[in-house]
Write an enzyme that holds these catalytic residues in place. Structure first.
Site, PDB file in Angstrom:
ATOM      1  N   LYS A  40       0.928  -1.138   0.007  1.00  0.00           N
ATOM      2  CA  LYS A  40      -0.023   0.155   0.094  1.00  0.00           C
ATOM      3  C   LYS A  40       0.823   1.283  -0.152  1.00  0.00           C
ATOM      4  O   LYS A  40       2.008   1.098   0.269  1.00  0.00           O
ATOM      5  CB  LYS A  40      -0.970  -0.023   1.372  1.00  0.00           C
ATOM      6  CG  LYS A  40      -0.137  -0.118   2.526  1.00  0.00           C
ATOM      7  CD  LYS A  40      -1.063  -0.281   3.666  1.00  0.00           C
ATOM      8  CE  LYS A  40      -0.414  -0.375   5.087  1.00  0.00           C
ATOM      9  NZ  LYS A  40      -1.199  -0.880   5.996  1.00  0.00           N
ATOM     10  N   ARG A 140     -10.694   0.067  14.423  1.00  0.00           N
ATOM     11  CA  ARG A 140     -10.703   0.746  13.234  1.00  0.00           C
ATOM     12  C   ARG A 140     -12.157   0.295  12.546  1.00  0.00           C
ATOM     13  O   ARG A 140     -12.989   1.030  12.465  1.00  0.00           O
ATOM     14  CB  ARG A 140      -9.286   0.649  12.642  1.00  0.00           C
ATOM     15  CG  ARG A 140      -9.109   1.582  11.351  1.00  0.00           C
ATOM     16  CD  ARG A 140      -7.677   1.457  11.268  1.00  0.00           C
ATOM     17  NE  ARG A 140      -7.071   0.270  10.572  1.00  0.00           N
ATOM     18  CZ  ARG A 140      -5.913   0.088  10.163  1.00  0.00           C
ATOM     19  NH1 ARG A 140      -4.991   1.039  10.561  1.00  0.00           N
ATOM     20  NH2 ARG A 140      -5.299  -1.122   9.948  1.00  0.00           N
ATOM     21  N   HIS A 170      -6.596  -7.382  12.765  1.00  0.00           N
ATOM     22  CA  HIS A 170      -5.316  -6.656  12.833  1.00  0.00           C
ATOM     23  C   HIS A 170      -4.792  -6.274  14.217  1.00  0.00           C
ATOM     24  O   HIS A 170      -5.733  -5.693  15.136  1.00  0.00           O
ATOM     25  CB  HIS A 170      -5.356  -5.338  11.898  1.00  0.00           C
ATOM     26  CG  HIS A 170      -4.219  -4.708  11.612  1.00  0.00           C
ATOM     27  ND1 HIS A 170      -3.360  -5.288  11.136  1.00  0.00           N
ATOM     28  CD2 HIS A 170      -3.893  -3.241  11.911  1.00  0.00           C
ATOM     29  CE1 HIS A 170      -2.025  -4.257  11.251  1.00  0.00           C
ATOM     30  NE2 HIS A 170      -2.605  -3.281  11.406  1.00  0.00           N
ATOM     31  N   ARG A 224       0.465 -10.903   6.650  1.00  0.00           N
ATOM     32  CA  ARG A 224       0.610  -9.767   5.942  1.00  0.00           C
ATOM     33  C   ARG A 224       1.694  -9.075   5.967  1.00  0.00           C
ATOM     34  O   ARG A 224       1.827  -8.233   7.200  1.00  0.00           O
ATOM     35  CB  ARG A 224      -0.691  -8.760   6.069  1.00  0.00           C
ATOM     36  CG  ARG A 224      -2.144  -9.388   5.904  1.00  0.00           C
ATOM     37  CD  ARG A 224      -3.384  -8.541   6.281  1.00  0.00           C
ATOM     38  NE  ARG A 224      -3.398  -7.750   7.555  1.00  0.00           N
ATOM     39  CZ  ARG A 224      -3.912  -8.428   8.550  1.00  0.00           C
ATOM     40  NH1 ARG A 224      -4.640  -9.619   8.527  1.00  0.00           N
ATOM     41  NH2 ARG A 224      -3.681  -7.902   9.763  1.00  0.00           N
ATOM     42  N   TYR A 269      15.467  31.360   4.866  1.00  0.00           N
ATOM     43  CA  TYR A 269      14.527  32.175   5.184  1.00  0.00           C
ATOM     44  C   TYR A 269      14.343  32.361   6.716  1.00  0.00           C
ATOM     45  O   TYR A 269      14.500  31.527   7.684  1.00  0.00           O
ATOM     46  CB  TYR A 269      13.201  31.423   4.861  1.00  0.00           C
ATOM     47  CG  TYR A 269      12.539  31.409   3.351  1.00  0.00           C
ATOM     48  CD1 TYR A 269      12.551  32.615   2.573  1.00  0.00           C
ATOM     49  CD2 TYR A 269      12.935  30.237   2.583  1.00  0.00           C
ATOM     50  CE1 TYR A 269      12.106  32.566   1.506  1.00  0.00           C
ATOM     51  CE2 TYR A 269      12.441  30.182   1.447  1.00  0.00           C
ATOM     52  CZ  TYR A 269      12.211  31.301   0.782  1.00  0.00           C
ATOM     53  OH  TYR A 269      12.028  31.309  -0.568  1.00  0.00           O
ATOM     54  N   CYS A 315      14.045  24.807   2.636  1.00  0.00           N
ATOM     55  CA  CYS A 315      13.196  25.398   1.649  1.00  0.00           C
ATOM     56  C   CYS A 315      12.408  24.483   1.033  1.00  0.00           C
ATOM     57  O   CYS A 315      12.670  23.488   1.443  1.00  0.00           O
ATOM     58  CB  CYS A 315      14.081  26.356   0.751  1.00  0.00           C
ATOM     59  SG  CYS A 315      15.261  27.305   1.348  1.00  0.00           S
ATOM     60  N   ASP A 317      12.416  23.520  -2.027  1.00  0.00           N
ATOM     61  CA  ASP A 317      13.263  22.812  -3.044  1.00  0.00           C
ATOM     62  C   ASP A 317      14.831  22.526  -2.718  1.00  0.00           C
ATOM     63  O   ASP A 317      15.570  22.036  -3.455  1.00  0.00           O
ATOM     64  CB  ASP A 317      13.260  23.316  -4.262  1.00  0.00           C
ATOM     65  CG  ASP A 317      11.770  23.943  -4.470  1.00  0.00           C
ATOM     66  OD1 ASP A 317      10.792  23.112  -4.502  1.00  0.00           O
ATOM     67  OD2 ASP A 317      11.446  25.257  -4.548  1.00  0.00           O
TER      68      ASP A 317
HETATM   69  C1  LIG Z   1      -0.385  -1.868   6.757  1.00  0.00           C
HETATM   70  C2  LIG Z   1      -1.123  -3.226   7.394  1.00  0.00           C
HETATM   71  C3  LIG Z   1      -0.478  -4.338   7.599  1.00  0.00           C
HETATM   72  C4  LIG Z   1       1.218  -4.396   7.266  1.00  0.00           C
HETATM   73  O1  LIG Z   1       1.570  -3.746   8.557  1.00  0.00           O
HETATM   74  P1  LIG Z   1       3.247  -3.798   8.892  1.00  0.00           P
HETATM   75  O2  LIG Z   1       3.561  -3.173  10.158  1.00  0.00           O
HETATM   76  O3  LIG Z   1       3.752  -2.795   7.752  1.00  0.00           O
HETATM   77  O4  LIG Z   1       3.881  -5.102   8.476  1.00  0.00           O
HETATM   78  C5  LIG Z   1      -1.298  -5.456   7.909  1.00  0.00           C
HETATM   79  N1  LIG Z   1      -2.353  -5.432   7.959  1.00  0.00           N
HETATM   80  C6  LIG Z   1      -3.068  -4.268   7.804  1.00  0.00           C
HETATM   81  C7  LIG Z   1      -4.793  -4.456   8.036  1.00  0.00           C
HETATM   82  C8  LIG Z   1      -2.461  -3.109   7.585  1.00  0.00           C
HETATM   83  O5  LIG Z   1      -3.210  -2.123   7.446  1.00  0.00           O
END
Ligand SMILES: *Cc1c(COP(=O)(O)O)cnc(C)c1O
Length: 374
Positions: A40, A140, A170, A224, A269, A315, A317
């Site tokens: 992602k 969430r 998660h 994941r 600046y 700055c 850039d």
């Molecule tokens: C981003 C995400 C992950 C990956 O997490 P890491 O800490 O980068 O391994 C896994 N599951 C969900 C639902 C996420 O949003």
């Protein structure tokens, strides 16, 4: 958005590092467990497609992204493996989901009811692949109560327009020393699973941190795997990784002007820095528009293995650094990575910004070209 190639500022992405990080993890996985590589946010700023290709070569079996458009980018690059969208996709986009053969996350019953109405209007089609999300304590998205989850499963099972492909949760604290909340979440998820009469193809709970440090809590048959494949320790420097994670991203530039200024001259600046003596000042073409934010003032970059402080405001850039001596225009400047036996890690940048390296990586703007090395 313009990618600025005609400038010496670059993010070098070492695909071999990603390949090796994944290879090491795949080797450790219990038999029958597959890895979905999380790419992602443009592969955590590293470039989604090149990262996904490296992950695939190293043994990833599928991918996770956050949004529908990120999934489309992967499909259009030729990836045929499963792609799961982790966030909620509005039912109104279901025809796109079907066109690209994507798997989506469903977090409420209401979504399923809305989706059913829309899917009825599509006529003959292959079913939409759905992963039900359980909110075991992240707060969430997802099903919190078992009866709701069961109703959702019944709905899925009775529909020929939807296929129940997965269930997942998660964890909120897998990167911390204290495991009590992780254990609580894992046990809630486990209980929900135990009370189901049927299981889908994919069951998953582990992010990088769970996979690296909490084998007992690694429920299901998929992980994941995100931040660790980029060579970044998910805990920052709190927990020690079980194998070496090789950072994949290097951020470099060059000095474009070098000058000697006498004492009491202002830099940048707001004239927030004044030379304390006669000083060599180098200008580096990177700024907050590249994601190198203003708060980085005072941090030191590497030139010829030496720490050179960013003086004056960053700055949009460009920024200025104090050099120990005169260096020629074109001298390499390292913002993240190794230089002359020294190293700046993304974690150090994150510490300086009082944030996490995930955010530092994602901040690098599209203007910075990503160059790939094998
Ligand atoms: C981003 C995400 C992950 C990956 O997490 P890491 O800490 O980068 O391994 C896994 N599951 C969900 C639902 C996420 O949003």
């Amino acid at each position: 958005m313009v990618v600025t190639y005609h400038r010496p500022t670059r993010a070098i992405i070492h695909r071999k590092a990603i390949f090796e990080n994944i290879k090491k993890e795949v080797k450790r996985l219990p038999a029958g467990t597959e890895m979905f590589a999380v790419v992602k946010a443009n592969g955590y700023g590293h470039g989604a497609v090149p990262v996904a290709q490296a992950a695939l070569a190293a043994g990833a079996a599928g991918f996770c992204v956050a949004t529908l458009d990120e999934a489309i980018e992967l499909r259009e690059s030729g990836i045929i493996e499963p792609i799961l969208i982790l966030s909620v996709v509005f039912p109104s986009y279901l025809s796109v989901v079907l066109d690209y053969d994507l798997s989506i996350t469903v977090a409420t019953k209401e979504w399923l009811v809305d989706a059913q109405d829309i899917l009825e209007t599509f006529g003959e089609n292959h079913p939409v692949k759905i992963h039900l999300k359980v909110d075991s304590g992240m707060g969430r998205i997802g099903f919190r109560e078992e009866p709701d989850l069961k109703e959702a499963i019944d709905l899925l099972e009775s529909s020929d327009k939807m296929e129940w492909e997965g269930i997942f949760t998660h964890f909120a604290t897998a990167d911390e020393v204290d495991q009590s909340y992780l254990k609580k979440q894992a046990s809630r998820f486990k209980t929900m699973l135990e009370n189901l009469t049927k299981m889908p193809r994919y069951i998953h709970a582990s992010n990088s941190a769970t996979t690296l440090w909490h084998e007992d809590e690694m429920l299901g048959n998929v992980i994941r795997y995100g931040v660790a494949m980029y060579g970044l320790n998910p805990s920052g420097d709190v927990l020690t990784e079980p194998y070496h994670l090789n950072p994949a991203l290097e951020l470099i530039s060059e000095v474009i002007q070098v000058k000697e200024l006498p004492k009491d001259e202002g830099i940048g600046y707001g004239k927030t820095y004044t030379t304390k003596e006669s000083e060599w000042i180098g200008t580096v073409p990177i700024g907050y528009a590249d994601g190198w934010v203003r708060k980085m003032q005072g941090f030191s970059l590497l030139v010829d293995g030496q720490a050179c402080e960013i003086v004056g405001r960053v700055c949009m850039d460009q920024l200025m650094i104090r050099l120990p001596k005169k260096y020629p225009v074109g001298t390499k400047v390292t913002l993240i990575g190794k230089n002359g036996g020294k190293e700046i890690t993304m974690q150090q940048v994150a510490d300086y910004l009082e944030t996490i390296h995930y955010e530092v990586a994602c901040l690098l703007s599209e203007r910075v070209p990503r160059m790939y090395r094998e």
